[in-house]
Design a protein around this motif. Structure first.
Motif, short mmCIF file in Angstrom:
data_model
loop_
_atom_site.label_atom_id
_atom_site.label_comp_id
_atom_site.label_asym_id
_atom_site.label_seq_id
_atom_site.Cartn_x
_atom_site.Cartn_y
_atom_site.Cartn_z
N GLY A 220 0.68 -1.35 0.12
CA GLY A 220 0.22 0.13 0.02
C GLY A 220 1.09 1.11 0.24
N GLU A 221 1.87 1.00 0.25
CA GLU A 221 3.02 2.27 0.24
C GLU A 221 3.15 2.73 -0.69
OE1 GLU A 221 5.91 1.69 3.10
OE2 GLU A 221 4.91 0.88 4.53
N THR A 222 2.96 4.21 -1.11
CA THR A 222 3.85 4.89 -3.09
C THR A 222 5.37 4.87 -2.58
OG1 THR A 222 2.01 5.52 -2.98
CG2 THR A 222 3.79 6.25 -4.89
N PRO A 223 5.99 4.61 -3.48
CA PRO A 223 7.33 4.82 -3.14
C PRO A 223 8.23 5.76 -4.26
CG PRO A 223 7.19 2.85 -5.16
CD PRO A 223 6.07 3.47 -4.65
N MET A 224 9.63 5.62 -3.46
CA MET A 224 10.06 7.03 -3.92
C MET A 224 11.03 5.75 -5.38
SD MET A 224 11.33 9.70 -1.70
CE MET A 224 12.73 10.50 -2.47
N VAL A 225 11.23 6.62 -6.95
CA VAL A 225 12.37 6.24 -7.94
C VAL A 225 12.98 6.89 -7.99
CG1 VAL A 225 11.71 5.34 -10.11
CG2 VAL A 225 10.55 5.15 -9.25
N TYR A 226 14.19 5.38 -8.13
CA TYR A 226 15.82 6.29 -8.28
C TYR A 226 16.49 5.19 -9.21
CZ TYR A 226 17.39 2.45 -5.18
OH TYR A 226 17.74 1.61 -4.34
N ASN A 227 17.76 6.41 -9.47
CA ASN A 227 18.46 5.39 -10.75
C ASN A 227 17.65 4.31 -11.72
OD1 ASN A 227 20.78 6.01 -8.78
ND2 ASN A 227 21.10 4.34 -8.18
N ASN A 228 16.84 5.86 -12.61
CA ASN A 228 15.37 5.05 -13.51
C ASN A 228 16.48 5.41 -14.81
OD1 ASN A 228 13.10 4.27 -14.66
ND2 ASN A 228 12.55 6.36 -15.03
N ILE A 229 17.44 4.24 -15.09
CA ILE A 229 17.76 3.98 -15.94
C ILE A 229 18.52 2.01 -16.30
CG2 ILE A 229 19.23 6.21 -15.30
CD1 ILE A 229 21.58 4.77 -14.82
N ARG A 230 18.71 2.21 -17.78
CA ARG A 230 19.02 1.12 -17.87
C ARG A 230 20.25 1.32 -18.01
NH1 ARG A 230 15.15 2.55 -16.87
NH2 ARG A 230 14.46 3.89 -19.04
N ASN A 231 20.81 0.52 -18.53
CA ASN A 231 22.42 -0.21 -19.25
C ASN A 231 22.81 -1.58 -19.60
OD1 ASN A 231 23.27 -1.14 -17.03
ND2 ASN A 231 24.46 0.30 -16.23
N LEU A 232 23.99 -1.41 -20.93
CA LEU A 232 24.40 -2.84 -21.39
C LEU A 232 23.02 -3.22 -22.13
CD1 LEU A 232 26.58 -4.15 -18.06
CD2 LEU A 232 27.65 -2.85 -20.08
N GLY A 233 22.12 -3.03 -22.41
CA GLY A 233 21.29 -3.08 -23.13
C GLY A 233 20.26 -3.59 -22.69
N SER A 234 20.65 -4.77 -21.85
CA SER A 234 19.74 -5.78 -21.45
C SER A 234 19.48 -5.75 -19.31
CB SER A 234 19.85 -7.29 -21.26
OG SER A 234 21.03 -7.66 -21.44
N MET A 235 20.03 -4.03 -18.89
CA MET A 235 20.14 -4.41 -17.54
C MET A 235 19.07 -2.79 -17.24
SD MET A 235 22.14 -7.49 -17.09
CE MET A 235 22.39 -6.97 -15.22
N SER A 236 18.37 -3.06 -16.10
CA SER A 236 18.26 -2.18 -15.58
C SER A 236 18.71 -1.57 -14.02
CB SER A 236 16.13 -2.57 -15.00
OG SER A 236 15.67 -1.51 -14.23
N MET A 237 18.92 -1.07 -13.73
CA MET A 237 19.37 -0.05 -12.84
C MET A 237 18.14 0.90 -11.75
SD MET A 237 22.46 -1.37 -12.97
CE MET A 237 23.01 -1.03 -11.15
N THR A 238 16.95 0.48 -11.70
CA THR A 238 16.02 1.39 -11.52
C THR A 238 15.68 0.74 -10.64
OG1 THR A 238 14.52 1.87 -13.59
CG2 THR A 238 13.44 2.64 -11.48
#
Length: 246
Positions: A220-238
């Motif tokens: 039920g808690e709304t989060p903060m998003v950080y490091n909203n990026i992808r790199n190396l093509g097939s990796m997400s750091m979000t």
């Protein structure tokens, strides 16, 4: 290589650690639910001084020289045992692996907060992982930090080492999950495999499941998003942090 980096990504980790301590005080201990302890059961560590694991191969020597000498925490171990009952057992064959220490070395660089790892249970369904997270939620009220380490998009076979961004499929899947998490549409995250790019983004479940534990623990808690990026093509750091919304 995140452990050795000093960039926007690691600066965000450091900022979050400072914010946690500023708002709530130093956590009593950290429960780390990490993709790299992907086991055939749900296990909790009890070691007074858990060993640091360098569970990766072929990297520069200096990475294997990074030290993050944290202690364990018996109280946290016992609290997890009490909450989960016969769903969990003690197992000290593992340690503090790179999915944990490469991030915490930036988030809490003094290594003065005890860390206890909980395995990601490969035998559980996605919904069962979510529900296990719900059972762990009371730990937060006791001053413990629940830390889930993985990647929403993690496809090592499709890595593009010369690509500093994400592929269209990685971007689309990461955005789908982000929208669902922000809307607290937990069912959509649990059933991520309905997305057309799921097979590409999540070829194996180990790195995705920690998010479900975290969602369950923060229902039920709304989060903060950080490091909203992808790199190396097939990796997400979000990443997502719960309990710090304004």
């Amino acid at each position: 290589m995140i452990a050795l980096a000093h960039n926007d990504l690691t600066a965000a980790f450091n900022h979050i650690g400072q914010e946690v301590i500023s708002r709530f005080g130093k956590p009593k201990a950290i429960l780390s639910i990490c993709a790299h302890w992907y086991a055939d059961g749900t296990y909790i560590q009890s070691a007074e001084k858990p060993r640091q694991i360098y569970d990766m191969y072929g990297f520069p020597d200096e990475l294997y020289e990074v030290q993050y000498p944290v202690s364990g925490n018996r109280d946290l171990t016992m609290d997890v045992l009490n909450l989960l009952g016969d769903k969990v057992s003690i197992n000290d064959t593992w340690g503090i692996d790179h999915g944990t220490w490469t991030v915490l070395v930036h988030m809490f660089p003094k290594a003065d907060i005890p860390v206890v790892q909980l395995s990601v249970n490969r035998r559980l369904t996605e919904e069962e992982c979510y529900n296990l997270g719900k059972e762990l939620a009371p730990l937060r009220e006791k001053g413990y930090l629940i830390f889930a380490s993985g990647n929403v998009v993690h496809n090592l076979r499709a890595v593009e080492f010369d690509n500093p961004r994400g592929t269209p499929a990685a971007d689309a899947f990461d955005e789908f999950i982000k929208e669902a998490v922000l809307a607290r549409n937990d069912e959509a995250v649990i059933h991520y495999d309905t997305h057309k790019d799921a097979d590409y983004a999540v070829p194996t479940k180990d790195h995705f499941l920690p998010l479900l534990y975290a969602l369950g623990a923060s229902e039920g808690e709304t989060p903060m998003v950080y490091n909203n990026i992808r790199n190396l093509g097939s990796m997400s750091m979000t990443g997502y942090i719960f309990g710090m919304e304004e």
